[in-house]
Design an enzyme around this catalytic site. Structure first.
Site: not given
Ligand code: ATP
Ligand code: MG
Length: 671
Positions: A35-36, A214-215, A245, A601
């Protein structure tokens, strides 16, 4: 997350989100699904499409994430453009808005922000003044009631308890007199400013044409209201979050903001991300087996991108000291043998107290570490004192910082005189600072005290001018240092220390503030900007976590959004996780989400521990394992106890000497 992002590094759903720039967008997806990363790429994409960076606002949950997001965008686009983006937390955003236009609400622009200890200090004074001293009124509790009312938009005197109502009213009145606002006011006033002043609203809506949050699951009602004022047609707002979350319900966060986003902004483009790129399949399975026990959640598909993975471990420990020792020793081993960098490891805990044992163990093994989310630099007394001096220089009308340091170090203005001045200021409806310059008030003091007061106000006035005068080329850090030397602040602090270790730590705290101010001054920041940064703890977060190296000791709450290859999660016990108040307060679901955040995490390895005994106020208290453990899917978990995992490694003798050195260290730490 070190690799740089690009459009080609995204999956189809992520790309879809990135290329939809107009109208409302809702990205609702589970942990680690990118997402981030997606919204970060989306912002870079905006800039590439020619949207002016000044028109882009991204709101993050912590300052650390703001720094990280800006850096990521900068790596993808022209660095200069990236720097012109507004990426900040809700509170920083409100400070920016208010520094521009708070005068429209009748405040002066040099308002002071009261946080934590300033607020508690004020409420404590008011409890005494309103005759509640003997009633065992807890200042923290009163504050949380005041805060709750404010967030719900109720009048300050709307309290069941008359005394609390009176204190709450007086609290508001005091803040106004002192030209101060608290953290809740930042949100309340910014929203009011926008709502009541169309011109301000029009300017900001025109400025921030593309808004990302975000969040979003952790926004509260007030933040939602603020957004409603800020987002103008055609509603280019993108919100991102995961209802599983949502862990700030206790602070008024309202998960319906995300679940009912459509109500506020009809027909959004909804993006669901399903692939988790962060964790191994094993970690993900266990996390999923836990969270499905929450009822009323929005079902989400979460597929692991990384298959397999090592089984998770659950280890029972005899006590919390063994727990800390085991983790430190294992980290040491893994660092030495497997060449894992310290930064690969994180130890997650539920409550601040848990960090003490862990810190002591890290020190005993000489492991570099950083503590995030728990008691920190800014909570240290000497640091708060120096900060109070700086706040007073900036806005001498704010009584709280002034009273904090008026006789610290002692300068002949004792408790009796302070009381007299404070009373006189109240009678005359002026601030304490004004009262100290008032001839009538001065005449009520003895000659000796009067002399001390005048010497103090003279020195402060002189220093104040040096700090605030834009034409003065002196570095503010040097001015502060000189001032502290003049009043022998360091000497006074040193004299109150019992051990050399303490002396060193306290002196370090003072030097650090001087250094921070010196850096800020060098970067051309004003005192006001420096104080805002400090009040919003911007430095605390990004400096601590980004620049400092070492194993990360972090609260579960602060760990949101982060990831680590190897994670330890300690204290999986009833009363800790779930927290002891959660049963009565009906928030066990939120505790479960907190554990879910913790587990998700981990990238590769996850170890959870619980103890049979834990020391509490000097006593050993029996603990039982968390009810959540039974909910986990054991197909991907191995169970151990302390003896089998430590093997015959440590002889009893060795252990004993370890504990005695550990205890020595904890004693050393006692304030
Ligand atoms: P959270 O819910 O904990 O905030 P999130 O959904 O924001 O998580 P991110 O932190 O953006 O997730 O990404 C999680 C991990 O996955 C990071 O290391 C990111 O670089 C990797 N990632 C995300 N999308 C891809 C992709 N399409 N290909 C490879 N790696 C990815
Ligand atoms: Mg995130």
């Amino acid at each position: 997350m070190s690799e740089s992002f690009s459009l080609s590094s995204l999956n189809e759903a992520q790309r879809d989100a990135v290329s939809t720039l107009d109208g409302p967008v809702l990205i609702l997806a589970g942990a680690g699904t990118g997402k981030t990363r997606t919204v970060t790429c989306r912002i870079a994409h905006m800039l590439k499409k020619g949207i002016a960076p000044q028109n882009v606002l991204a709101v993050t949950f912590t300052n650390k994430s703001a720094v990280e997001m800006r850096e990521r965008v900068c790596a993808m686009v022209d660095k200069k453009a990236g720097k012109l983006l507004t990426v900040c937390t809700f509170h920083s955003l409100c400070v920016r808005i208010l520094r521009e236009g708070i005068d429209k609400l009748g405040y002066k622009k040099n308002f002071t922000i009261y946080a934590g200890s300033d607020q508690v200090g004020l409420v404590k004074q008011l409890i005494v003044r309103k005759g509640g001293k003997d009633l065992n009124l807890d200042a923290m509790q009163v504050l949380s009631m005041i805060s709750k009312n404010k967030n719900e938009g109720l009048a300050p005197d709307y309290h069941a308890d008359d005394l609390v109502a009176e204190i709450a009213k007086a609290y508001e009145a005091e803040l106004r007199t002192q030209n101060a606002v608290d953290f809740d006011d930042l949100m309340v006033l910014a929203e009011r400013l926008l709502r009541e002043h169309e011109d301000v609203r029009a300017v900001l809506q025109d400025k921030y044409r593309y808004i990302t949050v975000d969040e979003f699951q952790d926004t509260n009602g007030l933040q939602m209201k603020l957004l409603k004022q800020l987002v103008g047609k055609p509603f280019n707002i993108c919100v991102v979050g995961d209802d599983d979350q949502s862990i700030y319900g206790w602070r008024g966060a309202d998960v319906t903001n995300i679940l009912q986003f459509e109500k506020h902004y009809p027909n959004p483009k909804v993006i669901l991300l399903e692939v988790n790129y962060r964790s191994s399949a094993a970690v993900l399975h266990v996390a999923n087996s836990l969270i499905k026990n929450n009822i009323g959640r929005r079902e989400k598909e979460l597929k692991p991108h990384h298959p397999g993975g090592e089984k998770l471990r659950i280890i029972s420990m005899p006590g919390d000291e063994e727990e800390a020792e085991f983790i430190a020793e294992e980290i040491m081993e893994r660092h030495r043998v497997n060449k894992k960098p310290w930064e690969d490891f994180a130890v997650l805990f539920r409550t601040n107290q848990q960090s003490r044992n862990l810190e002591a163990a890290m020190r005993a093994f000489d492991i570099p570490y950083r503590v995030v989310g728990a008691q920190s630099f800014f909570d240290k007394k000497e640091v708060r004192d120096v900060m109070a001096y700086l706040q007073m220089f900036y806005n001498p009308l704010s009584d709280v910082p002034l009273l904090r340091i008026l006789n610290a170090p002692p300068r002949g203005i004792g408790q009796g005189s302070i009381l007299l001045i404070t009373e006189a200021s109240r009678e005359r409806e002026m601030s304490v600072w004004e009262a100290m310059a008032n001839e009538e008030v001065l005449a009520e003091l003895s000659t000796k005290v009067k002399k001390s007061v005048i010497a103090f106000t003279d020195l402060v006035t002189e220093t104040r001018h040096r700090l605030l005068d834009q034409n003065n080329r002196e570095n503010m850090g040097d001015v502060l240092k000189e001032f502290l030397e003049t009043i022998d602040f360091g000497g006074w602090v040193q004299r109150s220390c019992k051990t050399d270790n303490e002396k060193e730590k306290r002196a370090e705290g003072i030097h650090d503030v001087v250094d921070y101010l010196r850096d800020a001054s060098r970067q051309g920041k004003t005192l006001s900007q420096f104080l805002d940064r400090m009040a919003l703890q911007e430095d605390r977060n990004d400096d601590d976590i980004e620049k400092q190296k070492g194993v990360c000791l972090i609260t579960l709450h602060a760990s949101k959004g982060l990831e680590f290859p190897i994670v330890y999660l300690v204290g999986l016990e009833n009363g800790i996780l779930p927290h002891k108040r959660s049963q009565a307060e009906g928030t066990v679901d939120e505790e479960r989400r907190l554990l879910y955040v913790g587990i998700t995490r981990a990238q590769d390895e996850m170890t959870m521990t619980y103890c049979s005994y834990r020391s509490k106020y000097g006593e050993r208290v029996h603990c039982e394992s968390s009810i959540f453990i039974k909910e986990l899917d054991f197909e991907h978990i191995t169970e151990h106890d302390y003896e089998d995992i430590m093997g015959a490694e440590a002889s009893e003798e060795e252990q004993e000497s370890f504990f005695s050195s550990l205890n020595d260290m904890l004693d050393d730490d006692e304030d």
